[in-house]
Enzyme design. Structure first.
Site, short mmCIF file in Angstrom:
data_model
loop_
_atom_site.label_atom_id
_atom_site.label_comp_id
_atom_site.label_asym_id
_atom_site.label_seq_id
_atom_site.Cartn_x
_atom_site.Cartn_y
_atom_site.Cartn_z
N SER A 268 0.84 -1.20 0.00
CA SER A 268 0.00 0.00 0.00
C SER A 268 0.87 1.24 0.00
O SER A 268 2.07 1.17 0.24
CB SER A 268 -0.90 0.01 1.23
OG SER A 268 -0.14 0.42 2.36
N LYS A 269 0.24 2.38 -0.26
CA LYS A 269 1.03 3.60 -0.32
C LYS A 269 1.61 3.97 1.05
O LYS A 269 2.61 4.64 1.16
CB LYS A 269 0.24 4.75 -0.92
CG LYS A 269 -1.04 5.08 -0.23
CD LYS A 269 -1.73 6.23 -0.95
CE LYS A 269 -2.92 6.72 -0.16
NZ LYS A 269 -3.65 7.76 -0.83
N ARG A 270 0.96 3.48 2.11
CA ARG A 270 1.47 3.76 3.46
C ARG A 270 2.73 2.94 3.77
O ARG A 270 3.48 3.25 4.67
CB ARG A 270 0.44 3.42 4.53
CG ARG A 270 -0.89 4.07 4.29
CD ARG A 270 -1.31 5.02 5.39
NE ARG A 270 -2.57 5.65 5.03
CZ ARG A 270 -2.72 6.54 4.07
NH1 ARG A 270 -1.69 6.93 3.37
NH2 ARG A 270 -3.90 7.06 3.78
N ASP A 271 2.91 1.83 3.06
CA ASP A 271 4.07 0.98 3.35
C ASP A 271 5.38 1.71 3.13
O ASP A 271 6.38 1.38 3.76
CB ASP A 271 4.03 -0.29 2.48
CG ASP A 271 2.95 -1.24 2.94
OD1 ASP A 271 2.57 -1.15 4.12
OD2 ASP A 271 2.47 -2.05 2.12
#
Ligand code: GLU
Length: 510
Positions: A268-271
């Site tokens: 995910s983009k948060r990773d």
């Protein structure tokens, strides 16, 4: 027309809802590779029918990212082409007649349900085995739509201007099957599907509807997209049937997921923030207080390395080649060689690729890339030599200067603990001998300087292991770094002597 002799026309169809994740770039890349391999056309289509999720700057970001990666479309916004416009919001007027056609054929219907009506239906039909009931062939019977209302009632709602949507009519008992180029035979049952909204109350088509109509009008031959769209394909295939467009239905290819570094779950983009690596091609800073992200570019990556790394995230050329330029990838590309299972995002591997590209780049070129980060007093030749000495040991362009502060400033950090460890009672004598020697000798060329200096030390009975660590610490601050004599040559006589004397002074003053 038979699909096999159609011109290959593929599209990358992102929604401009934010920065384009690296997974999107991989989708674009596979589309690009297939198009180039087959002598076809790569199209960019901006799917911006969901005005509520529209983010200013996102389209520009997509254009900039594709450009940076070197995978530019042939047709698309700003590129032109004879199948435009390429932004769905600019095609709004085109969809109406297709919705009308389905309504007339009895394959779509008008529905007037309010949010409350829908909520009521969900509560009414909700059960343990079916917690969120769909709007479908069962529930539609109790709703306010053109199937349950008389023609007069319908007309009245229209005259009153009651907001309405157009829904796809899906009856039970149908099997929807298609051959996915990657997932192979995929089968859905129509009972599993809801009566999807095709046109929203604001008159805008939904993703599903616009996507299918545009793929048809743009003569798309292959739909290559992420696995998350696989289940939507049932509705899409049915729409092709409803319109009688089966003959020209594109080949579908659903790409495997890109997984988190630990190997489970979608990246995910948060990773990026979580694991400390970029998951976006370019920096994204909306400057409105919402999240910003660094990109591969700002992290010092070469776009060729990023593209090479992404290409192999789910695809293989069929042999053990890893380093490939775009042309080689085009040459080797086929959808059959795309895997079914998810591909783990391994940042160390991305760095390895980048390192290979940096190693292949000349010092002059590297100097050009990092020039704006280096004080202008340093000449291009100097920066090029410093880059040459560093390039074997860095993973990113940024490290060419962040790991080489000693080349560009006298104010670099020295590992004092290490100096203490390496400094012995004999060091003072050794170092002053060496300083004297260096003052009297020229060492323009690294190899020669090296040999002469070593011979000099040997004659005086000074072991390399006794003096070199100290020399290195004085010049670069650590025991790591490029070749010592190369460093000496690049820094030049004055600087080298200055640094040695500085260390000497500090150590003897204690
Ligand atoms: N607009 C969709 C997206 O944002 C496109 C999916 C497709 O390629 O059909 O990913």
């Amino acid at each position: 027309m038979n699909i096999s002799n159609r011109t290959v026309r593929v599209r990358f169809a992102p929604s401009p809802t934010g920065a384009l994740h690296i997974g999107g770039i991989r989708t674009a890349l596979y589309n690009y590779l297939l198009a180039k391999k087959q002598g076809g056309i790569f199209i960019l289509r901006i799917e911006d029918t969901d005005q509520g999720r529209y983010v200013a700057g996102a389209e520009q970001y997509i254009l900039d990212s594709l450009k940076w990666c070197g995978i530019e479309p042939t047709e698309g916004p700003t590129y032109g082409g004879s199948f435009g416009p390429y932004r769905q919001s600019e095609r709004k007027e085109m969809y109406g007649k297709y919705a009308q056609e389905l309504v007339e054929k009895g394959l779509a219907y008008v529905a007037y349900d309010t949010v409350e009506d829908l909520e009521k239906m969900r509560q009414e039909y909700s059960s343990e085995s079916n917690p969120s009931p769909m709007y479908n062939h069962i529930t539609r019977k109790g709703m306010k739509n053109s199937l349950t209302m008389t023609a007069e009632e319908n007309e009245m709602e229209r005259q009153k201007g009651t907001p309405f949507v157009v829904r796809m009519k899906i009856d039970p008992g149908m099997e929807i099957a298609f051959d996915d180029a990657i997932r192979e035979n995929v089968v859905f049952r129509s009972e599993e599907l809801d009566d999807k909204i095709l046109v929203k109350a604001d008159g805008m088509p939904t993703y599903h509807f616009a996507n299918v109509v545009d793929d048809h009008l743009m003569e798309i031959s292959h739909v290559i997209r992420g696995e998350e769209w696989l289940s939507s394909t049932a509705h899409h295939v049915l729409l092709y049937k409803y319109f009688g467009w089966e003959e020209t239905m594109p080949i579908f290819a659903h790409l495997p997921l890109i997984l988190k570094p630990e190997g489970s779950g979608k990246l995910s983009k948060r990773d990026g923030a979580k694991f400390g690596f970029p998951v976006f091609p370019l920096e994204w800073d909306p400057k409105d207080g919402t999240e910003s992200f660094v990109g591969f570019r700002e992290s010092g990556f070469d776009p060729r390395a990023v593209v090479n790394f992404l290409a192999l995230l789910g695809w293989s050329p069929g042999d053990d080649r890893e380093l490939m330029d775009l042309e080689e990838m085009v040459d080797a590309f086929s959808l059959e060689k795309v895997g079914k299972s998810g591909a783990r995002f391994d940042f160390e591997k991305a760095k390895w690729f980048n390192q290979q590209y940096i190693k292949k780049t000349s010092g002059e070129e590297l100097a050009g890339i990092i020039r704006s980060n280096i004080p202008s007093v340093y000449s291009d030749e100097y920066v090029a030599s410093a880059c040459n000495s560093m390039k074997e040991r860095v993973f990113t362009y940024n490290e060419l200067y962040t790991d080489a502060k000693f080349f560009y400033s006298d104010d670099f950090e020295i590992d004092e603990a290490m100096v203490d460890k390496k400094w012995s009672p004999k060091s003072e004598g050794h170092l002053s001998l060496l300083i004297e020697y260096l003052k009297e000798n020229n060492f323009a060329e690294s190899k020669e300087a090296e040999e002469n200096t070593k011979a000099f030390l040997q004659e005086r009975g000074i072991g390399m292991g006794e003096i070199f660590p100290i020399l290195r610490l004085a010049l670069t601050g650590t025991l790591k770094g490029p070749d010592l004599f190369q460093t000496i040559t690049i820094l030049g006589k004055t600087k080298v002597i200055e640094r040695l004397e500085k260390l000497m002074k500090r150590m003897t003053a204690r």
